[in-house]
Design an enzyme around this catalytic site. Structure first.
Site, PDB file in Angstrom:
ATOM      1  N   PHE A 125       0.798  -1.191   0.084  1.00 10.26           N
ATOM      2  CA  PHE A 125      -0.049  -0.103  -0.045  1.00 10.26           C
ATOM      3  C   PHE A 125       1.019   1.112   0.068  1.00 10.26           C
ATOM      4  O   PHE A 125       2.033   1.434   0.759  1.00 10.26           O
ATOM      5  CB  PHE A 125      -0.980  -0.036   1.187  1.00 10.26           C
ATOM      6  CG  PHE A 125      -2.087   1.077   1.338  1.00 10.26           C
ATOM      7  CD1 PHE A 125      -3.350   0.760   0.497  1.00 10.26           C
ATOM      8  CD2 PHE A 125      -1.776   2.414   1.829  1.00 10.26           C
ATOM      9  CE1 PHE A 125      -4.161   1.625   0.782  1.00 10.26           C
ATOM     10  CE2 PHE A 125      -2.858   3.047   1.846  1.00 10.26           C
ATOM     11  CZ  PHE A 125      -4.013   2.872   1.192  1.00 10.26           C
ATOM     12  N   ASP A 196       1.632  -4.967   8.710  1.00 11.29           N
ATOM     13  CA  ASP A 196       0.190  -4.303   8.414  1.00 11.29           C
ATOM     14  C   ASP A 196      -1.092  -4.910   8.206  1.00 11.29           C
ATOM     15  O   ASP A 196      -1.222  -5.570   7.294  1.00 11.29           O
ATOM     16  CB  ASP A 196       0.219  -3.331   7.365  1.00 11.29           C
ATOM     17  CG  ASP A 196      -0.543  -2.224   7.321  1.00 11.29           C
ATOM     18  OD1 ASP A 196      -1.763  -2.605   7.839  1.00 11.29           O
ATOM     19  OD2 ASP A 196      -0.477  -1.034   6.707  1.00 11.29           O
ATOM     20  N   TYR A 221     -11.076   1.634  10.796  1.00 13.23           N
ATOM     21  CA  TYR A 221     -12.375   1.774   9.962  1.00 13.23           C
ATOM     22  C   TYR A 221     -12.718   1.100   8.757  1.00 13.23           C
ATOM     23  O   TYR A 221     -13.665   1.008   8.187  1.00 13.23           O
ATOM     24  CB  TYR A 221     -12.413   3.283   9.176  1.00 13.23           C
ATOM     25  CG  TYR A 221     -10.982   3.744   8.619  1.00 13.23           C
ATOM     26  CD1 TYR A 221     -10.912   3.407   7.055  1.00 13.23           C
ATOM     27  CD2 TYR A 221      -9.848   4.400   9.339  1.00 13.23           C
ATOM     28  CE1 TYR A 221      -9.872   3.424   6.548  1.00 13.23           C
ATOM     29  CE2 TYR A 221      -8.966   4.617   8.337  1.00 13.23           C
ATOM     30  CZ  TYR A 221      -8.750   4.108   7.122  1.00 13.23           C
ATOM     31  OH  TYR A 221      -7.483   4.382   6.201  1.00 13.23           O
ATOM     32  N   LYS A 222     -12.029  -0.112   8.687  1.00 11.50           N
ATOM     33  CA  LYS A 222     -12.250  -1.082   7.715  1.00 11.50           C
ATOM     34  C   LYS A 222     -12.867  -2.202   8.294  1.00 11.50           C
ATOM     35  O   LYS A 222     -14.133  -1.957   8.625  1.00 11.50           O
ATOM     36  CB  LYS A 222     -10.842  -1.726   7.095  1.00 11.50           C
ATOM     37  CG  LYS A 222     -10.295  -0.538   6.187  1.00 11.50           C
ATOM     38  CD  LYS A 222      -8.885  -0.787   5.611  1.00 11.50           C
ATOM     39  CE  LYS A 222      -8.353   0.536   4.859  1.00 11.50           C
ATOM     40  NZ  LYS A 222      -6.990   0.274   4.718  1.00 11.50           N
ATOM     41  N   ARG A 370     -12.938  -3.688  -7.105  1.00  8.97           N
ATOM     42  CA  ARG A 370     -12.614  -4.272  -5.732  1.00  8.97           C
ATOM     43  C   ARG A 370     -14.111  -4.573  -5.175  1.00  8.97           C
ATOM     44  O   ARG A 370     -14.748  -3.889  -5.018  1.00  8.97           O
ATOM     45  CB  ARG A 370     -11.634  -3.438  -4.680  1.00  8.97           C
ATOM     46  CG  ARG A 370     -10.455  -3.846  -4.711  1.00  8.97           C
ATOM     47  CD  ARG A 370      -9.697  -2.975  -3.569  1.00  8.97           C
ATOM     48  NE  ARG A 370     -10.207  -1.897  -2.783  1.00  8.97           N
ATOM     49  CZ  ARG A 370      -9.873  -1.434  -1.848  1.00  8.97           C
ATOM     50  NH1 ARG A 370      -8.785  -1.960  -1.291  1.00  8.97           N
ATOM     51  NH2 ARG A 370     -10.436  -0.512  -1.116  1.00  8.97           N
TER      52      ARG A 370
HETATM   53  C1  LIG Z   1      -6.136   1.626   4.401  1.00  5.99           C
HETATM   54  C2  LIG Z   1      -4.674   1.166   4.656  1.00  5.99           C
HETATM   55  C3  LIG Z   1      -4.038   2.142   5.404  1.00  5.99           C
HETATM   56  C4  LIG Z   1      -4.562   3.459   5.892  1.00  5.99           C
HETATM   57  O1  LIG Z   1      -3.757   4.322   6.661  1.00  5.99           O
HETATM   58  P1  LIG Z   1      -4.441   5.573   6.924  1.00  5.99           P
HETATM   59  O2  LIG Z   1      -3.310   6.150   7.939  1.00  5.99           O
HETATM   60  O3  LIG Z   1      -5.422   5.312   7.892  1.00  5.99           O
HETATM   61  O4  LIG Z   1      -5.049   6.513   5.936  1.00  5.99           O
HETATM   62  C5  LIG Z   1      -2.628   2.062   5.544  1.00  5.99           C
HETATM   63  N1  LIG Z   1      -1.931   0.712   4.982  1.00  5.99           N
HETATM   64  C6  LIG Z   1      -2.844  -0.222   4.402  1.00  5.99           C
HETATM   65  C7  LIG Z   1      -1.972  -1.467   3.876  1.00  5.99           C
HETATM   66  C8  LIG Z   1      -4.341   0.008   4.084  1.00  5.99           C
HETATM   67  O5  LIG Z   1      -4.903  -0.728   3.593  1.00  5.99           O
END
Ligand SMILES: *Cc1c(COP(=O)(O)O)cnc(C)c1O
Length: 411
Positions: A125, A196, A221-222, A370
């Site tokens: 990501f 992560d 939030y996911k 997705r």
């Molecule tokens: C959604 C996601 C994030 C989000 O990071 P934020 O700091 O909350 O914006 C980070 N890493 C991964 C792999 C994600 O899927």
């Protein structure tokens, strides 16, 4: 599966079916984006109204103590720990995932002072990659980020590797790494691992202790349904707590924040991972989402997620053949998370046409459709209906219409 009735039969037999009613899903919507923003738990508005009206409005500053506000990062962290196989006092809720990546990478690099490399997957990501590259530059000691293909990860670990930083479930393809095997490979090279769990916590079984993971971050939030911008979490294995130093020293990570001492002295263990004042409203909402996730036994969640994915893939293969959708998610259940992804050159307009028909998924650059599979809320009949809408959009060619060609700011 030739008939919708068979999907309905799966729903009647679903041990998680009762949980759907605990969420406030709008009518006419099939929500396939819980992997990006989890739906609203029904209990959340009343809880937030209580925190705002009673705890804040009436309790005022007394609520830091009386309502336990100051304990929320550790208390909610304790509950998330149960979802990810973490022991007591090893998880905190704080900040965003991005910021926690920075904090943990900084702490991990400090534990491997002679080594200069952070290794990650090329397809990780972006925020994780940007943060790591930025930290390497900032340190100014010749650290560098190496981005390698997933299959080359074990071979790229060596005496220069300080940290292996990986996302457990890939945000684009839904492919899931073997956490235990890669952690072993990193340890064999003398490196630490930062995982992560953004697309894992609450969605797939995670056992950080069994995998001997060193550090982890994850998203509120996911699949934890904490609401937009919910705070994230961080984990550090207990054997690393002694001498742990985070690269951001904030007052709430101090051993005695309210001594207001002139010099920083870190709190013991994971508590040093706090930086500033906890976001109480976000924590209160996240707490509701985490408690809901804990009600569903993970083996049941996993099994339903697998079945939903199988049904989706089977139906798309049958109903949408010849339209150029290319399945990106691994077919082996052990290798995939809780989403299913397809490549298609028309991904953006196709998704816009789907959303206009109440089927909400999302798109990831360059051309990926997705579909998140949230076992707590999604019905098998929803999968059936969603694929029927996808087929209609593709068969009719309606996605070529001009109204679907523009891209919104957030995809
Ligand atoms: C959604 C996601 C994030 C989000 O990071 P934020 O700091 O909350 O914006 C980070 N890493 C991964 C792999 C994600 O899927």
């Amino acid at each position: 599966m030739p008939h919708r009735a068979e999907a309905e039969a799966l729903d009647r037999a679903d041990p998680l079916a009762g949980l759907r009613d605990r969420f406030a899903l709008p009518p006419g919507v099939i929500y396939l984006d819980g992997n990006s923003l989890g739906p609203l738990p029904r209990a959340t508005p009343a809880r937030l109204a209580e925190v705002i009206g009673r705890e804040w409005g009436e309790g005022l500053i007394r609520s830091w103590n009386d309502a336990g506000w100051m304990d929320l990062p550790a208390r909610v962290g304790e509950r998330i720990a149960k979802l990810i196989g973490a022991p007591q006092d090893s998880v905190l809720v704080a900040d965003s995932t991005s910021l926690n990546v920075f904090k943990l990478l900084g702490a991990a690099l400090a534990l491997r002072p002679g080594r200069r490399e952070i290794v990650t997957e090329a397809d990780n990501f972006p925020t994780d990659v940007y943060v790591a590259a930025g930290l390497a530059d900032l340190l100014g000691q010749g650290h560098r980020l190496r981005r390698v293909a997933a299959e080359d990860l074990p071979a790229s670990l060596g005496p220069q590797t300080a940290v292996l930083m990986l996302t457990h479930v890939n945000y684009r393809t839904g492919a899931m790494h073997d956490m235990a095997a890669l952690t072993r490979a990193a340890h064999a090279a003398g490196a630490l691992v930062v995982w992560d769990l953004a697309h894992s916590a609450g969605a797939v079984p995670v056992d950080l202790t069994a995998a001997e993971a060193d550090m982890a971050v994850g998203c509120g939030y996911k699949f934890l349904n904490g609401g937009p911008g919910a705070p994230a979490f961080l984990y550090v294995a207990p054997h690393l707590h002694d001498g742990l130093r985070f690269p951001i020293q904030g007052w709430l990570g101090h051993a005695e924040p309210f001594a207001f001492a002139p010099d920083f002295r870190p709190a013991a263990g994971i508590a040093a991972g706090l930086v500033g004042t906890p976001p109480v409203l976000g924590l209160a909402a996240l707490q509701i989402g985490v408690e809901l996730a804990l009600e569903a036994p993970m083996p049941t969640v996993r099994e339903k997620s697998r079945q939903l994915g199988d049904l989706f893939a089977t139906l798309v293969a049958r109903e949408c053949a010849g339209h150029g959708l290319r399945l990106l998610t691994p077919e082996a259940p052990a290798r995939r998370g809780s989403q299913i992804s397809y490549a298609h050159p028309g991904a953006y307009p196709i998704m816009r046409a789907l959303i206009a028909r109440g089927v909400i998924g999302d798109v990831r650059a360059p051309d990926i459709l997705r579909f998140g599979l949230t076992p707590l809320t999604l019905r098998f009949a929803d999968v059936w209906d969603a694929v029927a809408v996808l087929r209609e959009v593709l068969d009719s060619g309606v996605w070529h219409a001009p109204e679907f060609q523009t891209r919104p700011k957030v995809t």
